[in-house]
Design a protein around this motif. Structure first.
Motif, PDB file in Angstrom:
ATOM      1  N   TYR A  95       0.794  -1.228   0.000  1.00 25.63           N
ATOM      2  CA  TYR A  95       0.000   0.000   0.000  1.00 25.63           C
ATOM      3  C   TYR A  95       0.831   1.285   0.000  1.00 25.63           C
ATOM      4  CZ  TYR A  95      -2.495   3.751   2.476  1.00 25.63           C
ATOM      5  OH  TYR A  95      -2.973   4.954   2.895  1.00 25.63           O
ATOM      6  N   PRO A  96       1.811   1.452   0.872  1.00 23.73           N
ATOM      7  CA  PRO A  96       2.568   2.708   0.812  1.00 23.73           C
ATOM      8  C   PRO A  96       3.271   2.918  -0.529  1.00 23.73           C
ATOM      9  CG  PRO A  96       2.955   1.617   2.903  1.00 23.73           C
ATOM     10  CD  PRO A  96       2.194   0.647   2.039  1.00 23.73           C
ATOM     11  N   LEU A  97       3.756   1.844  -1.117  1.00 26.23           N
ATOM     12  CA  LEU A  97       4.412   1.970  -2.423  1.00 26.23           C
ATOM     13  C   LEU A  97       3.412   2.312  -3.521  1.00 26.23           C
ATOM     14  CD1 LEU A  97       6.861  -1.072  -2.273  1.00 26.23           C
ATOM     15  CD2 LEU A  97       7.465   1.339  -2.155  1.00 26.23           C
ATOM     16  N   THR A  98       2.291   1.593  -3.556  1.00 27.41           N
ATOM     17  CA  THR A  98       1.327   1.846  -4.630  1.00 27.41           C
ATOM     18  C   THR A  98       0.648   3.201  -4.465  1.00 27.41           C
ATOM     19  OG1 THR A  98      -0.362   0.568  -3.452  1.00 27.41           O
ATOM     20  CG2 THR A  98       0.892  -0.585  -5.145  1.00 27.41           C
ATOM     21  N   ALA A  99       0.340   3.586  -3.227  1.00 30.87           N
ATOM     22  CA  ALA A  99      -0.261   4.911  -3.010  1.00 30.87           C
ATOM     23  C   ALA A  99       0.713   5.999  -3.458  1.00 30.87           C
ATOM     24  CB  ALA A  99      -0.638   5.097  -1.544  1.00 30.87           C
ATOM     25  N   SER A 100       1.990   5.823  -3.156  1.00 33.73           N
ATOM     26  CA  SER A 100       2.993   6.810  -3.571  1.00 33.73           C
ATOM     27  C   SER A 100       3.132   6.847  -5.085  1.00 33.73           C
ATOM     28  CB  SER A 100       4.347   6.493  -2.926  1.00 33.73           C
ATOM     29  OG  SER A 100       4.260   6.593  -1.529  1.00 33.73           O
TER      30      SER A 100
ATOM     31  N   LEU B 171      10.388   3.273   2.307  1.00 32.51           N
ATOM     32  CA  LEU B 171       9.267   2.449   1.845  1.00 32.51           C
ATOM     33  C   LEU B 171       9.728   1.030   1.516  1.00 32.51           C
ATOM     34  CD1 LEU B 171       7.454   5.041  -0.454  1.00 32.51           C
ATOM     35  CD2 LEU B 171       6.600   4.129   1.711  1.00 32.51           C
ATOM     36  N   VAL B 172      10.874   0.932   0.845  1.00 30.81           N
ATOM     37  CA  VAL B 172      11.400  -0.391   0.475  1.00 30.81           C
ATOM     38  C   VAL B 172      11.855  -1.151   1.722  1.00 30.81           C
ATOM     39  CG1 VAL B 172      13.236  -1.577  -0.791  1.00 30.81           C
ATOM     40  CG2 VAL B 172      11.986   0.296  -1.871  1.00 30.81           C
ATOM     41  N   LEU B 173      12.534  -0.473   2.652  1.00 36.87           N
ATOM     42  CA  LEU B 173      12.964  -1.134   3.888  1.00 36.87           C
ATOM     43  C   LEU B 173      11.761  -1.582   4.719  1.00 36.87           C
ATOM     44  CD1 LEU B 173      16.003   1.067   4.996  1.00 36.87           C
ATOM     45  CD2 LEU B 173      16.051  -1.272   4.083  1.00 36.87           C
ATOM     46  N   GLY B 174      10.719  -0.755   4.761  1.00 39.20           N
ATOM     47  CA  GLY B 174       9.505  -1.141   5.483  1.00 39.20           C
ATOM     48  C   GLY B 174       8.880  -2.383   4.880  1.00 39.20           C
ATOM     49  N   LEU B 175       8.816  -2.435   3.563  1.00 41.52           N
ATOM     50  CA  LEU B 175       8.282  -3.604   2.882  1.00 41.52           C
ATOM     51  C   LEU B 175       9.131  -4.829   3.193  1.00 41.52           C
ATOM     52  CD1 LEU B 175       6.401  -5.001   0.862  1.00 41.52           C
ATOM     53  CD2 LEU B 175       7.933  -4.236  -0.947  1.00 41.52           C
ATOM     54  N   GLY B 176      10.449  -4.657   3.172  1.00 39.25           N
ATOM     55  CA  GLY B 176      11.334  -5.784   3.485  1.00 39.25           C
ATOM     56  C   GLY B 176      11.131  -6.298   4.896  1.00 39.25           C
ATOM     57  N   GLY B 177      10.952  -5.385   5.839  1.00 42.53           N
ATOM     58  CA  GLY B 177      10.716  -5.787   7.216  1.00 42.53           C
ATOM     59  C   GLY B 177       9.430  -6.572   7.374  1.00 42.53           C
ATOM     60  N   VAL B 178       8.395  -6.134   6.712  1.00 41.48           N
ATOM     61  CA  VAL B 178       7.123  -6.851   6.788  1.00 41.48           C
ATOM     62  C   VAL B 178       7.248  -8.201   6.094  1.00 41.48           C
ATOM     63  CG1 VAL B 178       4.700  -6.820   6.107  1.00 41.48           C
ATOM     64  CG2 VAL B 178       5.766  -4.768   7.017  1.00 41.48           C
ATOM     65  N   ALA B 179       7.965  -8.252   4.978  1.00 42.82           N
ATOM     66  CA  ALA B 179       8.167  -9.528   4.283  1.00 42.82           C
ATOM     67  C   ALA B 179       8.868 -10.533   5.203  1.00 42.82           C
ATOM     68  CB  ALA B 179       8.979  -9.315   3.012  1.00 42.82           C
TER      69      ALA B 179
ATOM     70  N   GLY C 183       1.895  14.749   2.860  1.00 48.09           N
ATOM     71  CA  GLY C 183       1.845  14.078   1.569  1.00 48.09           C
ATOM     72  C   GLY C 183       1.412  12.620   1.690  1.00 48.09           C
ATOM     73  N   THR C 184       0.937  12.084   0.596  1.00 50.40           N
ATOM     74  CA  THR C 184       0.426  10.718   0.559  1.00 50.40           C
ATOM     75  C   THR C 184       1.482   9.699   0.958  1.00 50.40           C
ATOM     76  OG1 THR C 184      -1.064  11.390  -1.211  1.00 50.40           O
ATOM     77  CG2 THR C 184      -0.763   9.032  -0.898  1.00 50.40           C
ATOM     78  N   SER C 185       2.703   9.837   0.444  1.00 47.81           N
ATOM     79  CA  SER C 185       3.740   8.861   0.780  1.00 47.81           C
ATOM     80  C   SER C 185       4.138   8.953   2.246  1.00 47.81           C
ATOM     81  CB  SER C 185       4.964   9.031  -0.119  1.00 47.81           C
ATOM     82  OG  SER C 185       5.557  10.287   0.078  1.00 47.81           O
ATOM     83  N   GLN C 186       4.132  10.157   2.801  1.00 47.21           N
ATOM     84  CA  GLN C 186       4.454  10.307   4.223  1.00 47.21           C
ATOM     85  C   GLN C 186       3.394   9.631   5.085  1.00 47.21           C
ATOM     86  OE1 GLN C 186       4.507  14.568   3.989  1.00 47.21           O
ATOM     87  NE2 GLN C 186       6.692  14.636   4.500  1.00 47.21           N
ATOM     88  N   VAL C 187       2.145   9.838   4.750  1.00 46.70           N
ATOM     89  CA  VAL C 187       1.054   9.280   5.546  1.00 46.70           C
ATOM     90  C   VAL C 187       0.954   7.769   5.352  1.00 46.70           C
ATOM     91  CG1 VAL C 187      -1.448   9.297   5.917  1.00 46.70           C
ATOM     92  CG2 VAL C 187      -0.222  11.444   5.560  1.00 46.70           C
ATOM     93  N   SER C 188       1.001   7.320   4.122  1.00 43.68           N
ATOM     94  CA  SER C 188       0.836   5.886   3.877  1.00 43.68           C
ATOM     95  C   SER C 188       2.000   5.075   4.444  1.00 43.68           C
ATOM     96  CB  SER C 188       0.656   5.601   2.382  1.00 43.68           C
ATOM     97  OG  SER C 188       1.811   5.966   1.657  1.00 43.68           O
ATOM     98  N   SER C 189       3.183   5.674   4.568  1.00 40.01           N
ATOM     99  CA  SER C 189       4.318   4.937   5.125  1.00 40.01           C
ATOM    100  C   SER C 189       4.112   4.613   6.602  1.00 40.01           C
ATOM    101  CB  SER C 189       5.623   5.701   4.916  1.00 40.01           C
ATOM    102  OG  SER C 189       5.618   6.904   5.660  1.00 40.01           O
ATOM    103  N   LEU C 190       3.211   5.323   7.273  1.00 37.18           N
ATOM    104  CA  LEU C 190       2.895   4.999   8.665  1.00 37.18           C
ATOM    105  C   LEU C 190       2.253   3.613   8.783  1.00 37.18           C
ATOM    106  CD1 LEU C 190       1.501   8.445   9.854  1.00 37.18           C
ATOM    107  CD2 LEU C 190       3.763   7.461  10.327  1.00 37.18           C
TER     108      LEU C 190
END
Length: 193
Positions: A29-34, A53-61, A164-171
């Motif tokens: 979601y944060p990547l696609t919203a951005s 965003l990429v590090l967050g995705l990696g952590g969740v993965a 901004g959208t990327s700032q908010v969605s990265s939360l």
């Protein structure tokens, strides 16, 4: 945002998509919203934000990826989960673009009942209201309705007015991801995967 996201993700899991895989897709979601916000809202995403965003995705993965598998028999379910991802991403960008002046409480008061009506027919078609109400069901339902939907989405709307959208969605990466199963307190026709 609410009706498409939640109806689609639960529909996808009902069609056999494991919850860990569904979580891994939704966490895009944060990547696609951005990616949607850059051309639509003309937002800029700084390199540091991209890295985050990429590090967050990696952590969740790492958190949800262990032990999940892909099964080609679940392609329809995967389509629903991807639709859920697009629903939350496009809904966030729509909210940022067209609802900037909307007060979050009144916005929720309009949008949540509209989402409930939109989700009602697919829910009835898919499985009706076959739920066994146990003592443990009510706290889970209240948490999902009050905290996740009303408070969480209200905060999302309020933050989108200021940032901004990327700032908010990265939360979204702050959410304590785990491999969810159906809570033991609830009994429905959807088995834990």
């Amino acid at each position: 945002m609410q009706a498409v996201q939640f109806s689609s993700i639960y529909g996808g899991m009902d069609l056999g998509v494991p919850s860990g895989l569904a979580a891994l897709i939704i966490v895009l979601y944060p990547l696609t919203a951005s990616l949607i916000a850059v051309p639509v809202l003309h937002e800029r995403v700084a390199r540091g934000q991209c890295l985050g965003l990429v590090l967050g995705l990696g952590g969740v993965a790492l958190a949800v990826g262990e032990g999940f598998h892909f099964d080609a028999d679940h392609l329809a379910g995967l389509g629903f989960v991807v639709l859920a991802l697009l629903g939350i991403s496009a809904g966030t960008v729509y909210q940022k673009r067209f609802c900037r002046g909307m007060e979050p409480v009144s916005g929720n008061a309009v949008q949540l009942p509209a989402a409930a009506v939109a989700a009602l027919l697919p829910a009835l078609f898919a499985e009706g209201f076959d739920v066994t109400f146990t003592a443990g069901y009510w706290p889970v339902l209240l948490w999902a309705a009050l905290v996740n939907s009303i408070v969480g989405v209200g905060l999302l709307y309020g933050l989108l007015q200021r940032h901004g959208t990327s700032q908010v969605s990265s939360l979204f990466y702050w959410y304590p991801w785990s491999r969810p199963a159906s809570p033991p307190c609830c009994s429905s026709s959807i088995p834990a995967r």
